[in-house]
Motif scaffolding. Structure first.
Motif, PDB file in Angstrom:
ATOM      1  N   MET A 181     167.445 146.748 -55.176  1.00 32.54           N
ATOM      2  CA  MET A 181     166.622 147.940 -55.211  1.00 32.54           C
ATOM      3  C   MET A 181     166.106 148.203 -56.621  1.00 32.54           C
ATOM      4  SD  MET A 181     165.127 150.436 -53.675  1.00 32.54           S
ATOM      5  CE  MET A 181     165.857 150.980 -52.126  1.00 32.54           C
ATOM      6  N   ALA A 182     166.964 148.027 -57.599  1.00 37.77           N
ATOM      7  CA  ALA A 182     166.545 148.250 -58.988  1.00 37.77           C
ATOM      8  C   ALA A 182     165.424 147.297 -59.375  1.00 37.77           C
ATOM      9  CB  ALA A 182     167.726 148.078 -59.932  1.00 37.77           C
ATOM     10  N   ALA A 183     165.560 146.026 -59.010  1.00 43.00           N
ATOM     11  CA  ALA A 183     164.529 145.042 -59.340  1.00 43.00           C
ATOM     12  C   ALA A 183     163.231 145.341 -58.604  1.00 43.00           C
ATOM     13  CB  ALA A 183     165.022 143.642 -58.991  1.00 43.00           C
ATOM     14  N   THR A 184     163.346 145.783 -57.360  1.00 41.30           N
ATOM     15  CA  THR A 184     162.158 146.135 -56.572  1.00 41.30           C
ATOM     16  C   THR A 184     161.435 147.316 -57.201  1.00 41.30           C
ATOM     17  OG1 THR A 184     163.153 145.315 -54.519  1.00 41.30           O
ATOM     18  CG2 THR A 184     161.349 146.897 -54.316  1.00 41.30           C
ATOM     19  N   ALA A 185     162.179 148.353 -57.537  1.00 41.89           N
ATOM     20  CA  ALA A 185     161.573 149.549 -58.126  1.00 41.89           C
ATOM     21  C   ALA A 185     160.890 149.231 -59.451  1.00 41.89           C
ATOM     22  CB  ALA A 185     162.631 150.625 -58.315  1.00 41.89           C
ATOM     23  N   GLU A 186     161.433 148.262 -60.186  1.00 40.03           N
ATOM     24  CA  GLU A 186     160.852 147.876 -61.473  1.00 40.03           C
ATOM     25  C   GLU A 186     159.700 146.887 -61.319  1.00 40.03           C
ATOM     26  OE1 GLU A 186     164.205 146.351 -63.550  1.00 40.03           O
ATOM     27  OE2 GLU A 186     165.236 148.298 -63.626  1.00 40.03           O
ATOM     28  N   LEU A 219     162.101 147.265 -48.973  1.00 40.35           N
ATOM     29  CA  LEU A 219     160.761 147.050 -48.422  1.00 40.35           C
ATOM     30  C   LEU A 219     159.960 148.349 -48.389  1.00 40.35           C
ATOM     31  CD1 LEU A 219     158.690 145.162 -47.162  1.00 40.35           C
ATOM     32  CD2 LEU A 219     159.709 145.631 -44.920  1.00 40.35           C
ATOM     33  N   LEU A 220     160.587 149.447 -48.064  1.00 39.62           N
ATOM     34  CA  LEU A 220     159.886 150.730 -48.093  1.00 39.62           C
ATOM     35  C   LEU A 220     159.366 151.034 -49.500  1.00 39.62           C
ATOM     36  CD1 LEU A 220     162.324 152.692 -45.774  1.00 39.62           C
ATOM     37  CD2 LEU A 220     159.841 152.677 -45.455  1.00 39.62           C
ATOM     38  N   VAL A 231     157.001 142.374 -51.555  1.00 42.97           N
ATOM     39  CA  VAL A 231     156.936 142.614 -50.112  1.00 42.97           C
ATOM     40  C   VAL A 231     157.032 141.303 -49.361  1.00 42.97           C
ATOM     41  CG1 VAL A 231     155.393 143.310 -48.226  1.00 42.97           C
ATOM     42  CG2 VAL A 231     155.695 144.801 -50.208  1.00 42.97           C
ATOM     43  N   ARG A 232     156.291 140.308 -49.794  1.00 40.16           N
ATOM     44  CA  ARG A 232     156.306 139.017 -49.100  1.00 40.16           C
ATOM     45  C   ARG A 232     157.675 138.352 -49.192  1.00 40.16           C
ATOM     46  NH1 ARG A 232     150.946 139.518 -50.731  1.00 40.16           N
ATOM     47  NH2 ARG A 232     151.289 138.772 -52.854  1.00 40.16           N
ATOM     48  N   ASN A 242     160.180 147.667 -39.666  1.00 34.53           N
ATOM     49  CA  ASN A 242     160.041 149.000 -39.081  1.00 34.53           C
ATOM     50  C   ASN A 242     161.119 149.962 -39.570  1.00 34.53           C
ATOM     51  OD1 ASN A 242     157.774 148.321 -37.392  1.00 34.53           O
ATOM     52  ND2 ASN A 242     159.200 147.254 -36.042  1.00 34.53           N
ATOM     53  N   ALA A 243     161.687 149.692 -40.739  1.00 36.37           N
ATOM     54  CA  ALA A 243     162.715 150.576 -41.284  1.00 36.37           C
ATOM     55  C   ALA A 243     162.134 151.969 -41.513  1.00 36.37           C
ATOM     56  CB  ALA A 243     163.259 150.012 -42.594  1.00 36.37           C
ATOM     57  N   VAL A 244     162.854 152.999 -41.103  1.00 35.66           N
ATOM     58  CA  VAL A 244     162.372 154.374 -41.196  1.00 35.66           C
ATOM     59  C   VAL A 244     163.137 155.112 -42.288  1.00 35.66           C
ATOM     60  CG1 VAL A 244     161.987 156.528 -39.932  1.00 35.66           C
ATOM     61  CG2 VAL A 244     161.920 154.341 -38.717  1.00 35.66           C
TER      62      VAL A 244
END
Length: 344
Positions: A181-186, A219-220, A231-232, A242-244
């Motif tokens: 999550m940290a890497a994604t956010a960055e 992914l969100l 994302v890919r 479809n995560a909510v």
């Protein structure tokens, strides 16, 4: 029968309440003077058998009472029965429902009435810690005030304080552990790639800390923030398309189109099992509604051509065509496309 049901509930007479419910009494009957529903009364009286009977008969666990705006869950935190609190939450009560007069959540009331076991349960359910009363206190300030003014039951308050500290420590540990999550956010694509190769949990959710990423999957976040390559990578690793997320009730496709990320929108609509028409909880908007609302023509066209529904009516009564006319104009090519497709 409503009056009889209220009397039975007030008397803690579960058998009589069950007979009345079977005979057709409304499980949502309200007491004339207080405005409390039968469920609120039973919850406040810590009457778990009657609460279960009312829930089983379809009692509304979400409705509020007219004087303070409290829910049955608030009343249960006054009554002090963990069984009642658990039954209400399992029946769909919102753990973070706010009383409009005080601003109290159920957690605040559990602390106020000195029920550390209920506080611990609500904390385990992910209840928010970043909340404020309507009279100016944060949760921490509210709790310190309680410690200062109470001369009885401080041991229970201190026990609850330990639960609060444990929850905060757990949140901190979860944040530190969630490297993906940290890497994604960055937006660190190479780090995301390495973490996924090393087996990182692709759909792990961020803890509820009162922030923008609460209960989000990577992914969100990547879809919202425009990290197309990430994302890919996440999709290739099997991320739930479809995560909510619970705040707005949105899926990754909502996040992408809301922010105008056309490339991500195109990648998402090609995924097997993608729900093109998932409806957001807050306003009843589908992804197509969101993309039109914000004026993103390319995202909107991608959704239309992918087969998104054109007849869905949102909470404001608007269809995609209504929004297209409003945003782009009646004669715009996108509006014409939607009108023509809707007529087929």
């Amino acid at each position: 029968m409503s009056t009889e049901l209220i009397t039975a509930v007030r008397n803690r007479n579960t058998a009589a309440a069950e007979r009345l419910l079977s005979a057709g009494a409304s499980p949502d009957a309200r007491e004339n003077v207080s405005g409390l529903t039968a469920l609120m009364i039973a919850a406040g009286q810590a009457d778990a058998p009657t609460v279960r009977a009312l829930i089983g008969a379809g009692a509304d666990v979400l409705t509020a009472e007219p004087r303070a705006g409290a829910t049955a869950l608030h009343k249960a935190c006054q009554g002090g029965s963990l069984d009642v609190v658990r039954a209400l939450v399992e029946a769909g009560a919102f753990v973070d429902a706010v009383a409009p007069t005080t601003g109290h959540t159920a957690l605040m009331d559990a602390l106020w009435y000195k029920y550390p076991d209920i506080a611990a349960y609500l904390l385990d359910q992910g209840t928010s810690l970043k909340v404020y009363t309507h009279y100016g206190f944060s949760l921490e300030e509210h709790f310190q005030y309680e410690l200062n003014v109470n001369t009885f039951g401080k041991d229970k308050l201190l026990e609850a304080e330990r639960h609060l500290k444990d929850r905060r420590a757990g949140d901190d540990a979860a944040i530190a552990r969630q490297e993906l999550m940290a890497a994604t956010a960055e937006g660190d694509t190479e780090r995301v790639r390495k973490l996924l190769d090393d087996g990182a949990e692709v759909d792990e959710r961020y803890p509820n800390v009162g922030g923008f990423n609460d209960s989000h999957t990577p992914l969100l976040v990547a879809s919202r923030d425009g990290h197309g390559e990430i994302v890919r990578l996440l999709l290739a690793a099997g991320a739930d398309v479809n995560a909510v997320e619970p705040t707005f009730g949105a899926v990754p496709l909502h996040k992408a189109v809301y922010n105008g990320h056309a490339d991500i929108t195109a990648d998402l609509v090609r995924q097997d099992g993608i729900d093109l028409d998932f409806v957001g909880a807050t306003n009843g908007y589908s992804p197509l509604h969101d993309s039109l609302w914000h004026g993103y023509e390319e995202c909107s066209r991608t959704l239309v051509e992918a087969g998104a529904r054109l007849d869905h009516v949102a909470h404001d009564g608007k269809t995609p065509l209504d929004l297209a006319v409003e945003v782009f104009g009646d004669g715009h090519a996108l509006t014409t496309l939607i009108r023509d497709r809707a007529a087929q």
